[in-house]
Write a protein that holds these residues in place. Structure first.
Motif, PDB file in Angstrom:
ATOM      1  N   VAL A 216      -2.940 -62.101  30.640  1.00  0.00           N
ATOM      2  CA  VAL A 216      -2.009 -61.498  29.688  1.00  0.00           C
ATOM      3  C   VAL A 216      -1.344 -60.286  30.325  1.00  0.00           C
ATOM      4  O   VAL A 216      -2.003 -59.462  30.966  1.00  0.00           O
ATOM      5  N   GLY A 217      -0.026 -60.180  30.156  1.00  0.00           N
ATOM      6  CA  GLY A 217       0.686 -59.040  30.705  1.00  0.00           C
ATOM      7  C   GLY A 217       2.018 -58.834  30.026  1.00  0.00           C
ATOM      8  O   GLY A 217       2.331 -59.476  29.011  1.00  0.00           O
ATOM      9  N   ALA A 218       2.811 -57.930  30.579  1.00  0.00           N
ATOM     10  CA  ALA A 218       4.173 -57.692  30.106  1.00  0.00           C
ATOM     11  C   ALA A 218       5.126 -58.388  31.064  1.00  0.00           C
ATOM     12  O   ALA A 218       4.784 -59.399  31.665  1.00  0.00           O
ATOM     13  N   ASP A 219       6.336 -57.848  31.238  1.00  0.00           N
ATOM     14  CA  ASP A 219       7.284 -58.509  32.128  1.00  0.00           C
ATOM     15  C   ASP A 219       7.060 -58.163  33.595  1.00  0.00           C
ATOM     16  O   ASP A 219       7.506 -58.889  34.477  1.00  0.00           O
ATOM     17  N   GLY A 220       6.394 -57.072  33.883  1.00  0.00           N
ATOM     18  CA  GLY A 220       6.221 -56.644  35.255  1.00  0.00           C
ATOM     19  C   GLY A 220       4.880 -57.054  35.831  1.00  0.00           C
ATOM     20  O   GLY A 220       4.105 -57.794  35.210  1.00  0.00           O
ATOM     21  N   PRO A 221       4.568 -56.572  37.053  1.00  0.00           N
ATOM     22  CA  PRO A 221       3.292 -56.907  37.687  1.00  0.00           C
ATOM     23  C   PRO A 221       2.111 -56.358  36.896  1.00  0.00           C
ATOM     24  O   PRO A 221       2.208 -55.326  36.225  1.00  0.00           O
ATOM     25  N   GLY A 222       1.008 -57.065  36.994  1.00  0.00           N
ATOM     26  CA  GLY A 222      -0.218 -56.599  36.359  1.00  0.00           C
ATOM     27  C   GLY A 222      -0.602 -57.416  35.147  1.00  0.00           C
ATOM     28  O   GLY A 222       0.203 -57.631  34.243  1.00  0.00           O
ATOM     29  N   VAL A 223      -1.846 -57.915  35.132  1.00  0.00           N
ATOM     30  CA  VAL A 223      -2.375 -58.693  34.012  1.00  0.00           C
ATOM     31  C   VAL A 223      -3.811 -58.282  33.758  1.00  0.00           C
ATOM     32  O   VAL A 223      -4.445 -57.604  34.570  1.00  0.00           O
ATOM     33  N   VAL A 224      -4.319 -58.704  32.605  1.00  0.00           N
ATOM     34  CA  VAL A 224      -5.753 -58.620  32.331  1.00  0.00           C
ATOM     35  C   VAL A 224      -6.259 -60.034  32.090  1.00  0.00           C
ATOM     36  O   VAL A 224      -5.505 -60.909  31.656  1.00  0.00           O
ATOM     37  N   ARG A 225      -7.517 -60.262  32.395  1.00  0.00           N
ATOM     38  CA  ARG A 225      -8.146 -61.547  32.109  1.00  0.00           C
ATOM     39  C   ARG A 225      -8.774 -61.512  30.726  1.00  0.00           C
ATOM     40  O   ARG A 225      -9.472 -60.564  30.374  1.00  0.00           O
ATOM     41  N   VAL A 226      -8.556 -62.562  29.979  1.00  0.00           N
ATOM     42  CA  VAL A 226      -9.164 -62.666  28.645  1.00  0.00           C
ATOM     43  C   VAL A 226      -9.928 -63.978  28.569  1.00  0.00           C
ATOM     44  O   VAL A 226      -9.352 -65.059  28.725  1.00  0.00           O
ATOM     45  N   ASP A 227     -11.237 -63.875  28.351  1.00  0.00           N
ATOM     46  CA  ASP A 227     -12.060 -65.051  28.075  1.00  0.00           C
ATOM     47  C   ASP A 227     -11.993 -65.289  26.579  1.00  0.00           C
ATOM     48  O   ASP A 227     -12.562 -64.535  25.783  1.00  0.00           O
ATOM     49  N   TRP A 228     -11.287 -66.338  26.164  1.00  0.00           N
ATOM     50  CA  TRP A 228     -11.026 -66.510  24.738  1.00  0.00           C
ATOM     51  C   TRP A 228     -12.280 -66.876  23.944  1.00  0.00           C
ATOM     52  O   TRP A 228     -12.369 -66.607  22.749  1.00  0.00           O
ATOM     53  N   ARG A 229     -13.265 -67.465  24.617  1.00  0.00           N
ATOM     54  CA  ARG A 229     -14.490 -67.844  23.902  1.00  0.00           C
ATOM     55  C   ARG A 229     -15.350 -66.635  23.567  1.00  0.00           C
ATOM     56  O   ARG A 229     -15.888 -66.503  22.467  1.00  0.00           O
ATOM     57  N   THR A 230     -15.495 -65.721  24.534  1.00  0.00           N
ATOM     58  CA  THR A 230     -16.366 -64.557  24.343  1.00  0.00           C
ATOM     59  C   THR A 230     -15.604 -63.336  23.859  1.00  0.00           C
ATOM     60  O   THR A 230     -16.210 -62.363  23.405  1.00  0.00           O
ATOM     61  N   GLY A 231     -14.269 -63.354  23.996  1.00  0.00           N
ATOM     62  CA  GLY A 231     -13.474 -62.187  23.630  1.00  0.00           C
ATOM     63  C   GLY A 231     -13.510 -61.089  24.674  1.00  0.00           C
ATOM     64  O   GLY A 231     -13.067 -59.962  24.410  1.00  0.00           O
ATOM     65  N   THR A 232     -13.997 -61.385  25.866  1.00  0.00           N
ATOM     66  CA  THR A 232     -14.096 -60.387  26.928  1.00  0.00           C
ATOM     67  C   THR A 232     -12.738 -60.151  27.577  1.00  0.00           C
ATOM     68  O   THR A 232     -12.030 -61.105  27.924  1.00  0.00           O
ATOM     69  N   VAL A 233     -12.382 -58.885  27.750  1.00  0.00           N
ATOM     70  CA  VAL A 233     -11.130 -58.499  28.401  1.00  0.00           C
ATOM     71  C   VAL A 233     -11.469 -57.736  29.674  1.00  0.00           C
ATOM     72  O   VAL A 233     -12.169 -56.721  29.624  1.00  0.00           O
ATOM     73  N   THR A 234     -10.977 -58.233  30.815  1.00  0.00           N
ATOM     74  CA  THR A 234     -11.313 -57.651  32.109  1.00  0.00           C
ATOM     75  C   THR A 234     -10.047 -57.302  32.881  1.00  0.00           C
ATOM     76  O   THR A 234      -9.172 -58.161  33.047  1.00  0.00           O
ATOM     77  N   PRO A 235      -9.913 -56.067  33.366  1.00  0.00           N
ATOM     78  CA  PRO A 235      -8.751 -55.732  34.200  1.00  0.00           C
ATOM     79  C   PRO A 235      -8.722 -56.608  35.454  1.00  0.00           C
ATOM     80  O   PRO A 235      -9.773 -56.913  36.038  1.00  0.00           O
ATOM     81  N   GLU A 236      -7.543 -57.018  35.875  1.00  0.00           N
ATOM     82  CA  GLU A 236      -7.389 -57.870  37.052  1.00  0.00           C
ATOM     83  C   GLU A 236      -6.766 -57.069  38.191  1.00  0.00           C
ATOM     84  O   GLU A 236      -5.663 -56.522  38.049  1.00  0.00           O
ATOM     85  N   PRO A 237      -7.470 -56.974  39.341  1.00  0.00           N
ATOM     86  CA  PRO A 237      -6.926 -56.216  40.474  1.00  0.00           C
ATOM     87  C   PRO A 237      -5.638 -56.792  41.053  1.00  0.00           C
ATOM     88  O   PRO A 237      -4.780 -56.052  41.545  1.00  0.00           O
ATOM     89  N   ALA A 238      -5.487 -58.124  41.028  1.00  0.00           N
ATOM     90  CA  ALA A 238      -4.296 -58.745  41.617  1.00  0.00           C
ATOM     91  C   ALA A 238      -3.042 -58.304  40.865  1.00  0.00           C
ATOM     92  O   ALA A 238      -3.031 -58.208  39.640  1.00  0.00           O
ATOM     93  N   GLY A 239      -1.976 -58.059  41.616  1.00  0.00           N
ATOM     94  CA  GLY A 239      -0.734 -57.567  41.026  1.00  0.00           C
ATOM     95  C   GLY A 239       0.212 -58.652  40.595  1.00  0.00           C
ATOM     96  O   GLY A 239       1.428 -58.438  40.539  1.00  0.00           O
ATOM     97  N   ILE A 240      -0.300 -59.826  40.266  1.00  0.00           N
ATOM     98  CA  ILE A 240       0.553 -60.929  39.857  1.00  0.00           C
ATOM     99  C   ILE A 240       1.203 -60.638  38.510  1.00  0.00           C
ATOM    100  O   ILE A 240       0.652 -59.898  37.682  1.00  0.00           O
TER     101      ILE A 240
END
Length: 394
Positions: A216-240
């Motif tokens: 999940v992200g906005a229009d620019g670089p940077g996303v977070v990972r969301v595990d939809w089953r557990t509801g866990t949100v994890t910052p993602e180091p990759a600048g995709i």
């Protein structure tokens, strides 16, 4: 001379001139403004050209070509195809000839869906961008997603946009990821349950990494990972960026590819999640194409074919285009010239049909297929579609 046409001519004239460093900022700003214009002014302007007869279909003056007519391919230059004036019809299950949602579509809460082929959100120039979502399953049946509380996305300037993204449907066709302000909603079509996960931020874009994780992200670089089953949100180091990549069908797929312009450098770039540095950066190679087809910008997701190529809509010296790029070498292997006199960001690469045919939504034709080996272009639906679509055919 209209402003859009003047802009097109200037871009064509300047095709061989390197873009200045501030181009990325200008394009990003224009894209934010354009999103709202597409929702209101763009759709309204298009409605003055064709009369709306049903929610997702606009009437044409002629009969569609009969199924079975041999389609034609137009090659305007080596590696460059064009859309024929008269398109042959091509059936593609489960799409009907006219993508029309029935008024009495059943509710998801009463009829869960085993697997979706398409998710649709109608666009309406007269109202706010909060239309309901609908599912077209593999059997061609329509279902309305009757989940409450879904709202349009917003950017930092307050511009609203329709929440459905072309990357919303999970690879297995069982779940829909809907970005929301400060949240992500994942709708399980097989159970009709909606999972709302708090995710700080504007959350304008989504893409799937396998069937369990949403980036999940906005229009620019940077996303977070969301595990939809557990509801866990994890910052993602990759600048995709979730704007310019379609994600991956499997977690084991390796690097995710995006097509980007960084300052004046156009490239295909690969990311391995968890690594803050790109796995590779391949400068764009357009040496096999005429100089008039120099790509200025891509827009929308880069759709991978699973064999090292990605397809994405683009803007360049010749106006709107569809491009196929080798993800590792950066070589532009083929272009579909969509021509001038189209709305900006007119077209969306939706999905690969098999290993070399691309399904595309355009502002004029509706749904078309483009055979990236032979150049053949066919029409799947008989009229333009005033809606956003997310498609998983396999």
């Amino acid at each position: 001379m209209g402003t859009n046409r003047l802009t097109e001519l200037l871009e064509e004239t300047a095709a061989e001139v390197p873009a200045p460093a501030f181009a990325a900022t200008a394009w990003a700003t224009a894209r934010r403004v354009r999103r709202r214009r597409q929702l209101i002014a763009g759709v309204a302007a298009f409605a003055t050209v064709v009369a709306v007869s049903v929610p997702l279909r606009t009437g044409g003056n002629g009969e569609p070509a009969p199924v079975g007519v041999t389609p034609s391919a137009i090659a305007v230059a080596p590696g460059v195809d064009a859309v024929p004036a008269d398109l042959a019809r091509q059936t593609l299950a489960p799409f009907p000839e006219a993508l029309t949602i029935p008024a009495d579509a059943r509710k998801l809460s009463e009829h869960p869906v085993e697997r979706a082929a398409v998710v649709v959100q109608q666009t309406d120039a007269e109202g706010p961008p909060d239309a309901p979502l609908y599912v077209l399953d593999l059997a061609g049946e329509w279902t309305r997603i009757d989940v409450t509380g879904l709202e349009p996305t917003r950017d930092e300037s307050g511009n609203q946009a329709y929440a459905l993204r072309s990357t919303a449907l999970s690879p297995d066709g069982r779940r829909v990821a809907v970005p929301q302000p400060q949240a992500l909603v994942v709708i399980d079509l097989t159970t009709a349950e909606a999972h709302r996960i708090p995710v700080p931020g504007w959350n304008e874009q989504v893409m799937w990494w396998g069937d369990e994780t949403v980036l999940v992200g906005a229009d620019g670089p940077g996303v977070v990972r969301v595990d939809w089953r557990t509801g866990t949100v994890t910052p993602e180091p990759a600048g995709i960026s979730a704007w310019s990549s379609a994600g991956a069908r499997q977690v084991s797929a390796g690097a995710l590819t995006e097509l980007v312009v960084v300052e004046d450098r156009r490239m295909a770039r690969g990311w391995v999640l968890g690594d803050p540095r790109p796995a590779w950066e391949s400068p764009l190679d357009e040496s096999g194409l005429p100089s008039a087809y120099r790509i200025s910008r891509w827009y929308g997701p880069a759709v991978p074919d699973g064999a090292g190529r990605v397809a994405a809509a683009a803007w360049g010296g010749r106006g709107e285009m569809l491009t196929v790029v080798n993800a590792r070498t950066g070589a532009v292997e083929r272009i579909l010239d969509l021509g001038y006199e189209r709305m900006k960001s007119c077209c969306t690469a939706l999905a690969w049909v098999g290993d070399h045919v691309l399904l595309v939504k355009t502002d004029r034709e509706g749904l078309i297929t483009w055979d990236t080996r032979t150049g053949v272009v066919t029409q799947v639906t008989v009229a333009p579609i005033e809606a956003r679509l997310s498609v998983r055919l396999s």
